[in-house]
Design a protein around this motif. Structure first.
Motif, PDB file in Angstrom:
ATOM      1  N   ASP A 177       3.284  23.399 -24.775  1.00  0.00           N
ATOM      2  CA  ASP A 177       4.624  22.820 -24.926  1.00  0.00           C
ATOM      3  C   ASP A 177       5.006  22.710 -26.397  1.00  0.00           C
ATOM      4  O   ASP A 177       4.170  22.365 -27.248  1.00  0.00           O
ATOM      5  N   GLU A 178       6.267  23.023 -26.690  1.00  0.00           N
ATOM      6  CA  GLU A 178       6.789  22.793 -28.032  1.00  0.00           C
ATOM      7  C   GLU A 178       7.206  21.328 -28.148  1.00  0.00           C
ATOM      8  O   GLU A 178       7.884  20.792 -27.271  1.00  0.00           O
ATOM      9  N   VAL A 179       6.782  20.682 -29.215  1.00  0.00           N
ATOM     10  CA  VAL A 179       7.110  19.269 -29.414  1.00  0.00           C
ATOM     11  C   VAL A 179       7.647  19.067 -30.828  1.00  0.00           C
ATOM     12  O   VAL A 179       7.442  19.901 -31.725  1.00  0.00           O
ATOM     13  N   LEU A 180       8.327  17.943 -31.005  1.00  0.00           N
ATOM     14  CA  LEU A 180       8.918  17.592 -32.296  1.00  0.00           C
ATOM     15  C   LEU A 180       8.313  16.278 -32.771  1.00  0.00           C
ATOM     16  O   LEU A 180       8.094  15.354 -31.985  1.00  0.00           O
ATOM     17  N   HIS A 181       8.050  16.188 -34.058  1.00  0.00           N
ATOM     18  CA  HIS A 181       7.485  14.981 -34.648  1.00  0.00           C
ATOM     19  C   HIS A 181       8.572  14.182 -35.361  1.00  0.00           C
ATOM     20  O   HIS A 181       9.380  14.725 -36.109  1.00  0.00           O
ATOM     21  N   LEU A 182       8.596  12.884 -35.092  1.00  0.00           N
ATOM     22  CA  LEU A 182       9.502  11.977 -35.793  1.00  0.00           C
ATOM     23  C   LEU A 182       8.667  11.006 -36.613  1.00  0.00           C
ATOM     24  O   LEU A 182       7.628  10.541 -36.141  1.00  0.00           O
ATOM     25  N   GLU A 240      -2.430  18.435 -18.022  1.00  0.00           N
ATOM     26  CA  GLU A 240      -1.149  17.747 -18.213  1.00  0.00           C
ATOM     27  C   GLU A 240      -1.398  16.255 -18.386  1.00  0.00           C
ATOM     28  O   GLU A 240      -2.424  15.730 -17.938  1.00  0.00           O
ATOM     29  N   ALA A 241      -0.444  15.599 -19.049  1.00  0.00           N
ATOM     30  CA  ALA A 241      -0.532  14.155 -19.265  1.00  0.00           C
ATOM     31  C   ALA A 241       0.832  13.545 -18.996  1.00  0.00           C
ATOM     32  O   ALA A 241       1.865  14.127 -19.316  1.00  0.00           O
ATOM     33  N   PHE A 242       0.826  12.380 -18.398  1.00  0.00           N
ATOM     34  CA  PHE A 242       2.075  11.680 -18.064  1.00  0.00           C
ATOM     35  C   PHE A 242       1.823  10.183 -18.145  1.00  0.00           C
ATOM     36  O   PHE A 242       0.661   9.723 -18.182  1.00  0.00           O
ATOM     37  N   ALA A 243       2.903   9.407 -18.162  1.00  0.00           N
ATOM     38  CA  ALA A 243       2.776   7.950 -18.250  1.00  0.00           C
ATOM     39  C   ALA A 243       2.068   7.414 -17.003  1.00  0.00           C
ATOM     40  O   ALA A 243       2.301   7.907 -15.901  1.00  0.00           O
ATOM     41  N   PRO A 244       1.174   6.434 -17.168  1.00  0.00           N
ATOM     42  CA  PRO A 244       0.802   5.736 -18.407  1.00  0.00           C
ATOM     43  C   PRO A 244      -0.560   6.184 -18.942  1.00  0.00           C
ATOM     44  O   PRO A 244      -1.346   5.359 -19.380  1.00  0.00           O
ATOM     45  N   MET A 245      -0.862   7.486 -18.909  1.00  0.00           N
ATOM     46  CA  MET A 245      -2.175   7.988 -19.341  1.00  0.00           C
ATOM     47  C   MET A 245      -2.373   7.804 -20.848  1.00  0.00           C
ATOM     48  O   MET A 245      -1.436   7.957 -21.635  1.00  0.00           O
ATOM     49  N   SER A 246      -3.603   7.465 -21.221  1.00  0.00           N
ATOM     50  CA  SER A 246      -3.990   7.408 -22.638  1.00  0.00           C
ATOM     51  C   SER A 246      -4.754   8.683 -22.966  1.00  0.00           C
ATOM     52  O   SER A 246      -5.786   8.967 -22.347  1.00  0.00           O
ATOM     53  N   GLY A 296      -3.987  21.417 -27.018  1.00  0.00           N
ATOM     54  CA  GLY A 296      -4.918  20.844 -26.051  1.00  0.00           C
ATOM     55  C   GLY A 296      -4.662  19.362 -25.863  1.00  0.00           C
ATOM     56  O   GLY A 296      -4.088  18.697 -26.739  1.00  0.00           O
ATOM     57  N   ILE A 297      -5.064  18.849 -24.691  1.00  0.00           N
ATOM     58  CA  ILE A 297      -4.937  17.422 -24.382  1.00  0.00           C
ATOM     59  C   ILE A 297      -6.311  16.927 -23.948  1.00  0.00           C
ATOM     60  O   ILE A 297      -6.875  17.415 -22.967  1.00  0.00           O
ATOM     61  N   ASP A 298      -6.866  15.976 -24.689  1.00  0.00           N
ATOM     62  CA  ASP A 298      -8.208  15.467 -24.420  1.00  0.00           C
ATOM     63  C   ASP A 298      -8.148  14.045 -23.879  1.00  0.00           C
ATOM     64  O   ASP A 298      -7.279  13.249 -24.271  1.00  0.00           O
ATOM     65  N   THR A 299      -9.091  13.727 -22.987  1.00  0.00           N
ATOM     66  CA  THR A 299      -9.271  12.369 -22.490  1.00  0.00           C
ATOM     67  C   THR A 299     -10.743  12.010 -22.603  1.00  0.00           C
ATOM     68  O   THR A 299     -11.575  12.835 -23.000  1.00  0.00           O
ATOM     69  N   GLU A 307       0.817  -1.219   0.000  1.00  0.00           N
ATOM     70  CA  GLU A 307       0.000   0.000   0.000  1.00  0.00           C
ATOM     71  C   GLU A 307       0.846   1.263   0.000  1.00  0.00           C
ATOM     72  O   GLU A 307       0.423   2.302  -0.520  1.00  0.00           O
ATOM     73  N   ASN A 308       2.040   1.185   0.576  1.00  0.00           N
ATOM     74  CA  ASN A 308       2.807   2.402   0.806  1.00  0.00           C
ATOM     75  C   ASN A 308       4.094   2.532  -0.008  1.00  0.00           C
ATOM     76  O   ASN A 308       4.746   3.575   0.059  1.00  0.00           O
ATOM     77  N   VAL A 309       4.479   1.493  -0.754  1.00  0.00           N
ATOM     78  CA  VAL A 309       5.706   1.598  -1.540  1.00  0.00           C
ATOM     79  C   VAL A 309       5.528   2.709  -2.576  1.00  0.00           C
ATOM     80  O   VAL A 309       4.488   2.833  -3.222  1.00  0.00           O
ATOM     81  N   HIS A 310       6.560   3.552  -2.723  1.00  0.00           N
ATOM     82  CA  HIS A 310       6.472   4.742  -3.582  1.00  0.00           C
ATOM     83  C   HIS A 310       6.816   4.360  -5.017  1.00  0.00           C
ATOM     84  O   HIS A 310       7.934   3.926  -5.308  1.00  0.00           O
ATOM     85  N   ILE A 311       5.853   4.508  -5.925  1.00  0.00           N
ATOM     86  CA  ILE A 311       6.081   4.115  -7.322  1.00  0.00           C
ATOM     87  C   ILE A 311       6.034   5.291  -8.290  1.00  0.00           C
ATOM     88  O   ILE A 311       6.392   5.139  -9.457  1.00  0.00           O
ATOM     89  N   ALA A 312       5.610   6.476  -7.820  1.00  0.00           N
ATOM     90  CA  ALA A 312       5.461   7.611  -8.742  1.00  0.00           C
ATOM     91  C   ALA A 312       6.788   7.990  -9.401  1.00  0.00           C
ATOM     92  O   ALA A 312       6.828   8.355 -10.576  1.00  0.00           O
ATOM     93  N   SER A 313       7.875   7.893  -8.655  1.00  0.00           N
ATOM     94  CA  SER A 313       9.173   8.296  -9.200  1.00  0.00           C
ATOM     95  C   SER A 313       9.819   7.214 -10.060  1.00  0.00           C
ATOM     96  O   SER A 313      10.885   7.425 -10.639  1.00  0.00           O
ATOM     97  N   ASP A 314       9.187   6.022 -10.147  1.00  0.00           N
ATOM     98  CA  ASP A 314       9.754   4.948 -10.965  1.00  0.00           C
ATOM     99  C   ASP A 314       9.589   5.227 -12.447  1.00  0.00           C
ATOM    100  O   ASP A 314      10.371   4.763 -13.266  1.00  0.00           O
ATOM    101  N   ARG A 315       8.549   5.973 -12.789  1.00  0.00           N
ATOM    102  CA  ARG A 315       8.285   6.241 -14.199  1.00  0.00           C
ATOM    103  C   ARG A 315       9.169   7.399 -14.681  1.00  0.00           C
ATOM    104  O   ARG A 315       9.458   8.320 -13.947  1.00  0.00           O
ATOM    105  N   ASN A 316       9.556   7.324 -15.939  1.00  0.00           N
ATOM    106  CA  ASN A 316      10.421   8.342 -16.528  1.00  0.00           C
ATOM    107  C   ASN A 316       9.587   9.585 -16.827  1.00  0.00           C
ATOM    108  O   ASN A 316       8.787   9.602 -17.768  1.00  0.00           O
ATOM    109  N   LEU A 317       9.768  10.611 -16.026  1.00  0.00           N
ATOM    110  CA  LEU A 317       9.029  11.868 -16.213  1.00  0.00           C
ATOM    111  C   LEU A 317       9.896  12.942 -16.863  1.00  0.00           C
ATOM    112  O   LEU A 317       9.511  14.106 -16.919  1.00  0.00           O
TER     113      LEU A 317
END
Length: 420
Positions: A256-261, A281-287, A271-274, A206-216
């Motif tokens: 945010d400025e982004v680059l397309h590959l 804002e959006a971050f992993a693992p949000m769709s 805009g970011i829609d869900t 329940e208490n192990v910290h996992i938020a910082s495990d993802r690459n932000l």
């Protein structure tokens, strides 16, 4: 409320299924009719107790043999967190199943029988979890009731495993003495082990910290689908163009400025829609679905990232491969399909550098092929560039699967070590 994905592993009869059954039972995550069915089956077998392992060993072959064959997924929740459990097999011939179950896990629980101590399979499971970069590892020393809840025995196992783990890349290692059968230190602290001052297993989960495990840090957004509602009635919807996908790394915000590959063109997120509506804002693992300021030719398999922080556009890839095909071997000159994030290409196996003995960590550089459940380092050449990171940096953009062209079946899973 966040979600913790965890996998259980261990040798045969170490009590994985019983432990999960105990977690489900003590956290009130099973229905009365399920419990009644388990109690009835336990009575039919002549056991004096309710066999909670029956909650997870769902296949008839598993129940007959008392083993876990396939990966069984179970779900439960507490007021603090939701959980997804992958109960993975212990047998060496089901290594591929364990790799599948642990590949998306935030935490792995390795069970060890207190009577038997650290076995070869225990070392193999620990190596596989670190190879898959599972951030948190819990060593649950089970069946403490059968060694009279001995502190000396627990410390002996802890010292032996710690010495082995020093050879691995285990960043967070926790030891918990438990009895899954009787519930000691599973959900609540045990009175039978007053010498143990740590938390119970469920409290740790329940208490192990996992938020910082993802690459932000590294923004990675593989495009999955382009949304153009052509049949829309309103002009606003008719002009809508969005790029849907799952955030694989970093944080994205409107403005945010982004680059397309692969085009290399830059634009801005408008805009970011869900499904629930726009977000800031959006971050992993949000769709999510991104709306961009400029009309760029973007399609499935493309990547959106930061202008000054790009993944490697690589066609030469070195990777650790777990081979999963029965009856088909991986060898130089093999032709396969590679699926990386949302991008698919054809791949040629250029070289097999070595086969790894997961029990001894010995490298067999004379190996000519990889067979079922074997792991080795392989060089691949792809027909088009893949936008990759090292698996150690990002598990989503550093992992891929291999598909057989003839059968369209998944035959391998890979973790990128180097790309160019």
């Amino acid at each position: 409320m966040d979600i913790l994905r965890f996998a259980t592993a261990g040798s045969v009869d170490d009590g994985k299924s019983t432990l999960i059954g105990r977690l489900l039972f003590d956290s009130k995550a099973i229905f009365e009719d399920q419990l009644e069915a388990v109690e009835r089956t336990s009575r039919d077998r002549g056991t004096e107790y309710t066999d909670l392992s029956l909650l997870t060993d769902g296949l008839r072959a598993e129940r007959e043999q008392g083993i876990t064959i396939d990966v069984a997924y179970r779900y439960f929740a507490t007021p603090k967190r939701k959980f997804i459990i992958a109960d993975t097999p212990g047998h060496i011939q089901y290594t591929r199943n364990m790799v599948t179950g642990a590949s998306t896990a935030d935490l792995a629980i390795i069970l060890i029988d207190a009577r038997k101590g650290v076995l070869e399979q225990s070392r193999r499971h620990a190596f596989l979890t670190t190879l898959l970069r599972v951030p948190h590892l819990v060593l649950a020393v089970n069946k403490m009731d059968l060694v009279d809840y001995s502190e000396a025995r627990f410390e002996e196992i802890r010292e032996e495993f710690t010495a082995f783990a020093s050879k691995l890349n285990a960043s967070d290692l926790t030891f918990i003495p438990i009895s899954a059968l009787h519930g000691d230190n599973v959900v609540s602290r045990s009175e039978n082990m007053p010498w143990y001052e740590g938390s119970s297993l469920l409290h740790h989960l329940e208490n192990v910290h996992i938020a910082s495990d993802r690459n932000l840090v590294d923004v990675r957004f593989p495009v999955q689908y382009v949304i153009r509602p052509h049949s829309a009635t309103s002009q606003e919807l008719h002009d809508y163009r969005g790029y849907a996908g799952q955030v694989a790394g970093g944080v994205l915000k409107p403005g945010d400025e982004v680059l397309h590959l692969p085009s290399g063109l830059t634009t801005t997120i408008t805009g970011i829609d869900t499904f629930e509506g726009p977000v800031e804002e959006a971050f992993a693992p949000m769709s999510v679905t991104l709306r961009l300021a400029d009309d760029i030719d973007i399609s499935r398999g493309d990547m959106i990232c930061r202008p000054n922080n790009q993944p490697e556009a690589a066609q030469e890839i070195d990777a650790m491969i777990c081979w999963m095909a029965d009856g088909l071997k991986l060898q130089p000159r093999s032709k396969l399909i590679i699926k990386h994030t949302t991008r698919t290409a054809r791949a040629l196996v250029r070289d097999l550098h070595y086969r790894l003995d997961v029990n001894t960590l010995h490298r067999d550089e004379s190996a000519a092929a990889l067979g079922l459940n074997e792991i080795g380092r392989v060089s691949l050449r792809t027909t088009q560039p893949l936008f990759v990171d090292d698996y150690a940096r990002n598990r989503l953009t550093g992992g891929f699967i291999l598909i057989d062209e003839a059968t369209n079946g998944t035959v391998g899973a890979g973790m990128i070590v180097d790309a160019r």
